[in-house]
Design a protein around this motif. Structure first.
Motif, PDB file in Angstrom:
ATOM      1  N   ILE A 222      37.431  44.769  64.125  1.00 51.98           N
ATOM      2  CA  ILE A 222      37.516  45.433  65.425  1.00 51.98           C
ATOM      3  C   ILE A 222      38.003  46.859  65.213  1.00 51.98           C
ATOM      4  CG2 ILE A 222      37.918  43.288  66.723  1.00 51.98           C
ATOM      5  CD1 ILE A 222      40.902  43.835  66.634  1.00 51.98           C
ATOM      6  N   ALA A 223      38.046  47.642  66.290  1.00 51.30           N
ATOM      7  CA  ALA A 223      38.514  49.025  66.177  1.00 51.30           C
ATOM      8  C   ALA A 223      39.903  49.054  65.527  1.00 51.30           C
ATOM      9  CB  ALA A 223      38.551  49.672  67.553  1.00 51.30           C
ATOM     10  N   PRO A 224      40.123  49.928  64.549  1.00 51.75           N
ATOM     11  CA  PRO A 224      41.393  49.925  63.813  1.00 51.75           C
ATOM     12  C   PRO A 224      42.632  50.047  64.695  1.00 51.75           C
ATOM     13  CG  PRO A 224      39.786  51.293  62.678  1.00 51.75           C
ATOM     14  CD  PRO A 224      39.159  50.898  63.981  1.00 51.75           C
ATOM     15  N   HIS A 225      42.579  50.883  65.742  1.00 49.09           N
ATOM     16  CA  HIS A 225      43.788  51.050  66.563  1.00 49.09           C
ATOM     17  C   HIS A 225      44.106  49.780  67.353  1.00 49.09           C
ATOM     18  CE1 HIS A 225      40.847  51.687  69.726  1.00 49.09           C
ATOM     19  NE2 HIS A 225      41.799  51.775  70.646  1.00 49.09           N
ATOM     20  N   ILE A 226      43.064  48.996  67.704  1.00 46.56           N
ATOM     21  CA  ILE A 226      43.296  47.728  68.396  1.00 46.56           C
ATOM     22  C   ILE A 226      43.867  46.702  67.423  1.00 46.56           C
ATOM     23  CG2 ILE A 226      42.171  45.832  69.645  1.00 46.56           C
ATOM     24  CD1 ILE A 226      40.175  47.877  70.736  1.00 46.56           C
ATOM     25  N   ALA A 227      43.312  46.675  66.197  1.00 51.44           N
ATOM     26  CA  ALA A 227      43.844  45.767  65.174  1.00 51.44           C
ATOM     27  C   ALA A 227      45.304  46.099  64.864  1.00 51.44           C
ATOM     28  CB  ALA A 227      42.997  45.861  63.909  1.00 51.44           C
ATOM     29  N   ALA A 228      45.612  47.391  64.808  1.00 56.08           N
ATOM     30  CA  ALA A 228      46.994  47.815  64.534  1.00 56.08           C
ATOM     31  C   ALA A 228      47.914  47.386  65.674  1.00 56.08           C
ATOM     32  CB  ALA A 228      47.054  49.326  64.341  1.00 56.08           C
ATOM     33  N   ALA A 229      47.475  47.574  66.916  1.00 61.56           N
ATOM     34  CA  ALA A 229      48.299  47.209  68.069  1.00 61.56           C
ATOM     35  C   ALA A 229      48.572  45.712  68.094  1.00 61.56           C
ATOM     36  CB  ALA A 229      47.603  47.639  69.362  1.00 61.56           C
ATOM     37  N   GLN A 230      47.583  44.907  67.702  1.00 55.70           N
ATOM     38  CA  GLN A 230      47.766  43.458  67.667  1.00 55.70           C
ATOM     39  C   GLN A 230      48.848  43.053  66.673  1.00 55.70           C
ATOM     40  OE1 GLN A 230      43.893  41.764  66.910  1.00 55.70           O
ATOM     41  NE2 GLN A 230      43.219  41.968  69.045  1.00 55.70           N
ATOM     42  N   GLN A 231      49.052  43.866  65.649  1.00 61.31           N
ATOM     43  CA  GLN A 231      50.077  43.586  64.636  1.00 61.31           C
ATOM     44  C   GLN A 231      51.342  44.417  64.855  1.00 61.31           C
ATOM     45  OE1 GLN A 231      48.549  43.834  60.623  1.00 61.31           O
ATOM     46  NE2 GLN A 231      46.615  42.870  61.177  1.00 61.31           N
TER      47      GLN A 231
ATOM     48  N   ALA B  60      47.228  59.909  61.795  1.00 64.35           N
ATOM     49  CA  ALA B  60      46.434  60.734  60.877  1.00 64.35           C
ATOM     50  C   ALA B  60      47.279  61.214  59.711  1.00 64.35           C
ATOM     51  CB  ALA B  60      45.836  61.918  61.633  1.00 64.35           C
ATOM     52  N   ASP B  61      48.520  61.603  59.980  1.00 61.97           N
ATOM     53  CA  ASP B  61      49.387  62.113  58.916  1.00 61.97           C
ATOM     54  C   ASP B  61      49.542  61.096  57.788  1.00 61.97           C
ATOM     55  OD1 ASP B  61      49.747  64.483  60.213  1.00 61.97           O
ATOM     56  OD2 ASP B  61      51.759  64.047  60.949  1.00 61.97           O
ATOM     57  N   ARG B  62      49.724  59.824  58.167  1.00 61.07           N
ATOM     58  CA  ARG B  62      49.927  58.786  57.148  1.00 61.07           C
ATOM     59  C   ARG B  62      48.655  58.572  56.335  1.00 61.07           C
ATOM     60  NH1 ARG B  62      50.329  52.849  57.824  1.00 61.07           N
ATOM     61  NH2 ARG B  62      51.525  52.036  56.060  1.00 61.07           N
ATOM     62  N   ILE B  63      47.514  58.548  57.014  1.00 59.20           N
ATOM     63  CA  ILE B  63      46.243  58.358  56.312  1.00 59.20           C
ATOM     64  C   ILE B  63      45.965  59.539  55.387  1.00 59.20           C
ATOM     65  CG2 ILE B  63      43.746  58.103  56.617  1.00 59.20           C
ATOM     66  CD1 ILE B  63      44.454  56.800  59.374  1.00 59.20           C
ATOM     67  N   VAL B  64      46.252  60.744  55.863  1.00 57.63           N
ATOM     68  CA  VAL B  64      46.064  61.956  55.052  1.00 57.63           C
ATOM     69  C   VAL B  64      46.954  61.911  53.814  1.00 57.63           C
ATOM     70  CG1 VAL B  64      46.486  64.445  55.009  1.00 57.63           C
ATOM     71  CG2 VAL B  64      45.220  63.424  56.907  1.00 57.63           C
ATOM     72  N   ALA B  65      48.191  61.472  53.985  1.00 53.97           N
ATOM     73  CA  ALA B  65      49.119  61.393  52.847  1.00 53.97           C
ATOM     74  C   ALA B  65      48.597  60.413  51.789  1.00 53.97           C
ATOM     75  CB  ALA B  65      50.503  60.970  53.322  1.00 53.97           C
TER      76      ALA B  65
ATOM     77  N   VAL C 103      36.358  57.600  66.365  1.00 51.92           N
ATOM     78  CA  VAL C 103      37.084  56.325  66.392  1.00 51.92           C
ATOM     79  C   VAL C 103      38.576  56.598  66.585  1.00 51.92           C
ATOM     80  CG1 VAL C 103      37.841  54.388  64.946  1.00 51.92           C
ATOM     81  CG2 VAL C 103      35.444  54.999  65.040  1.00 51.92           C
ATOM     82  N   PRO C 104      39.206  56.003  67.611  1.00 49.37           N
ATOM     83  CA  PRO C 104      40.633  56.282  67.851  1.00 49.37           C
ATOM     84  C   PRO C 104      41.538  55.717  66.761  1.00 49.37           C
ATOM     85  CG  PRO C 104      39.573  55.344  69.802  1.00 49.37           C
ATOM     86  CD  PRO C 104      38.629  55.149  68.659  1.00 49.37           C
ATOM     87  N   LEU C 105      42.596  56.460  66.475  1.00 48.43           N
ATOM     88  CA  LEU C 105      43.684  55.950  65.626  1.00 48.43           C
ATOM     89  C   LEU C 105      44.849  55.494  66.487  1.00 48.43           C
ATOM     90  CD1 LEU C 105      43.776  58.627  62.774  1.00 48.43           C
ATOM     91  CD2 LEU C 105      42.790  56.312  62.683  1.00 48.43           C
ATOM     92  N   ASN C 106      45.033  56.177  67.595  1.00 44.43           N
ATOM     93  CA  ASN C 106      46.089  55.868  68.554  1.00 44.43           C
ATOM     94  C   ASN C 106      45.670  56.523  69.877  1.00 44.43           C
ATOM     95  OD1 ASN C 106      46.988  58.709  68.346  1.00 44.43           O
ATOM     96  ND2 ASN C 106      47.788  58.088  66.343  1.00 44.43           N
ATOM     97  N   HIS C 107      46.586  56.636  70.814  1.00 43.68           N
ATOM     98  CA  HIS C 107      46.210  57.189  72.125  1.00 43.68           C
ATOM     99  C   HIS C 107      45.994  58.703  72.090  1.00 43.68           C
ATOM    100  CE1 HIS C 107      46.704  53.333  73.852  1.00 43.68           C
ATOM    101  NE2 HIS C 107      48.012  53.288  73.721  1.00 43.68           N
ATOM    102  N   ARG C 108      46.366  59.353  70.994  1.00 44.79           N
ATOM    103  CA  ARG C 108      46.262  60.810  70.920  1.00 44.79           C
ATOM    104  C   ARG C 108      45.268  61.295  69.867  1.00 44.79           C
ATOM    105  NH1 ARG C 108      49.916  62.559  68.439  1.00 44.79           N
ATOM    106  NH2 ARG C 108      50.899  60.633  67.725  1.00 44.79           N
ATOM    107  N   GLU C 109      45.111  60.538  68.793  1.00 48.38           N
ATOM    108  CA  GLU C 109      44.349  61.014  67.641  1.00 48.38           C
ATOM    109  C   GLU C 109      43.116  60.149  67.381  1.00 48.38           C
ATOM    110  OE1 GLU C 109      47.614  62.746  64.565  1.00 48.38           O
ATOM    111  OE2 GLU C 109      47.561  60.561  64.768  1.00 48.38           O
ATOM    112  N   THR C 110      42.111  60.776  66.786  1.00 46.64           N
ATOM    113  CA  THR C 110      40.953  60.031  66.284  1.00 46.64           C
ATOM    114  C   THR C 110      40.896  60.217  64.766  1.00 46.64           C
ATOM    115  OG1 THR C 110      39.326  61.828  66.391  1.00 46.64           O
ATOM    116  CG2 THR C 110      39.732  60.563  68.430  1.00 46.64           C
ATOM    117  N   LEU C 111      40.028  59.433  64.145  1.00 47.80           N
ATOM    118  CA  LEU C 111      39.893  59.514  62.687  1.00 47.80           C
ATOM    119  C   LEU C 111      39.392  60.880  62.238  1.00 47.80           C
ATOM    120  CD1 LEU C 111      40.300  57.792  60.148  1.00 47.80           C
ATOM    121  CD2 LEU C 111      37.929  57.040  60.349  1.00 47.80           C
ATOM    122  N   ALA C 112      38.781  61.636  63.151  1.00 45.07           N
ATOM    123  CA  ALA C 112      38.310  62.983  62.813  1.00 45.07           C
ATOM    124  C   ALA C 112      39.446  63.889  62.357  1.00 45.07           C
ATOM    125  CB  ALA C 112      37.595  63.604  64.011  1.00 45.07           C
TER     126      ALA C 112
END
Length: 230
Positions: free
Chosen positions: A82-91, A97-102, A125-134
């Motif tokens: 499923i969309a990554p931000h939804i999977a993350a919210a479920q957990q 983005a900062d963490r993925i970039v690091a 694709v959203p990462l959270n309510h503010r950021e997308t994977l772009a």
């Protein structure tokens, strides 16, 4: 030679980003380049020896000539497809983005001539309510390779994605037409339209075959516009 680093995006999910990415890595390896593929975020994983593993990430590892740990290739993995931000919210986890970039910067410190960072889903694709994977290729300043899934509706999807990439201030290094619908109407006319309207070189046209190997995909692609122009 200078390191060649690219972000592979798709016009949608399931348009063939992984097989194109793996084929580009295989081509680079054939040309004597140290190739490395990364899949920083993956949803849709299976459990293998108690650890989450993603088939896309494993495919990139198989066709990279530089060998690094799975955790470096795919540091953020979710089991449900499923969309990554939804999977993350479920957990009750938070994507940023900062963490993925690091994570990506760390992995790209490995010695490699040709690096592919594969995205997830489409460009926004959203990462959270503010950021997308772009945000990830933006922060990493990576030129983009766009995989266009050739099907009804691909013209608008492709041109909107190109527009978004340019609006985000990134270079479109090239694009690949990947045939995903054997029954698509007017494929040649659609391809010709994209070739006229996308302001970047077409790196190849991958035909539709039921069981196309990565090596067969590679036969339909060219690295020349990427290596000669960057």
């Amino acid at each position: 030679m200078a390191k060649q680093r690219f972000f592979v995006a798709g016009t949608d999910t399931d348009v063939g980003k992984t097989r194109v990415s793996a084929a580009l890595l295989a081509l680079a390896k054939q040309q004597g380049l140290r190739s490395l593929g990364l899949k920083p975020v993956a949803a849709g994983c299976h459990i293998e020896e108690g650890e989450l593993r993603n088939e896309d990430a494993l495919t990139l590892m198989e066709h990279s000539s530089v060998s690094i740990s799975y955790a470096e290739v795919n540091p953020i993995a979710f089991e449900p497809p499923i969309a990554p931000h939804i999977a993350a919210a479920q957990q009750e986890r938070q994507l940023s983005a900062d963490r993925i970039v690091a994570f990506s910067r760390g992995a790209m410190m490995n010695p490699a001539d040709f690096v592919i960072v594969e995205g997830a889903g489409g460009w926004r694709v959203p990462l959270n309510h503010r950021e997308t994977l772009a945000e990830v290729p933006k922060q990493l300043s990576l030129p983009v390779i766009l995989v266009v899934g050739m099907k009804l509706g691909c013209l608008s999807h492709a041109l909107l994605t190109v527009e978004a990439i340019q609006r985000d201030g990134l270079a479109l290094a090239g694009w690949v037409a990947n045939s995903i619908d054997p029954d698509m109407s007017c494929p040649d006319e659609n391809l010709a339209t994209l070739q006229r309207m996308i302001p970047a070189p077409c790196l190849g046209v991958v035909p539709w075959l039921e069981a196309l190997t990565i090596e067969q995909v590679a036969e339909h692609l060219s690295l020349a516009p990427l290596i000669n122009d960057h």
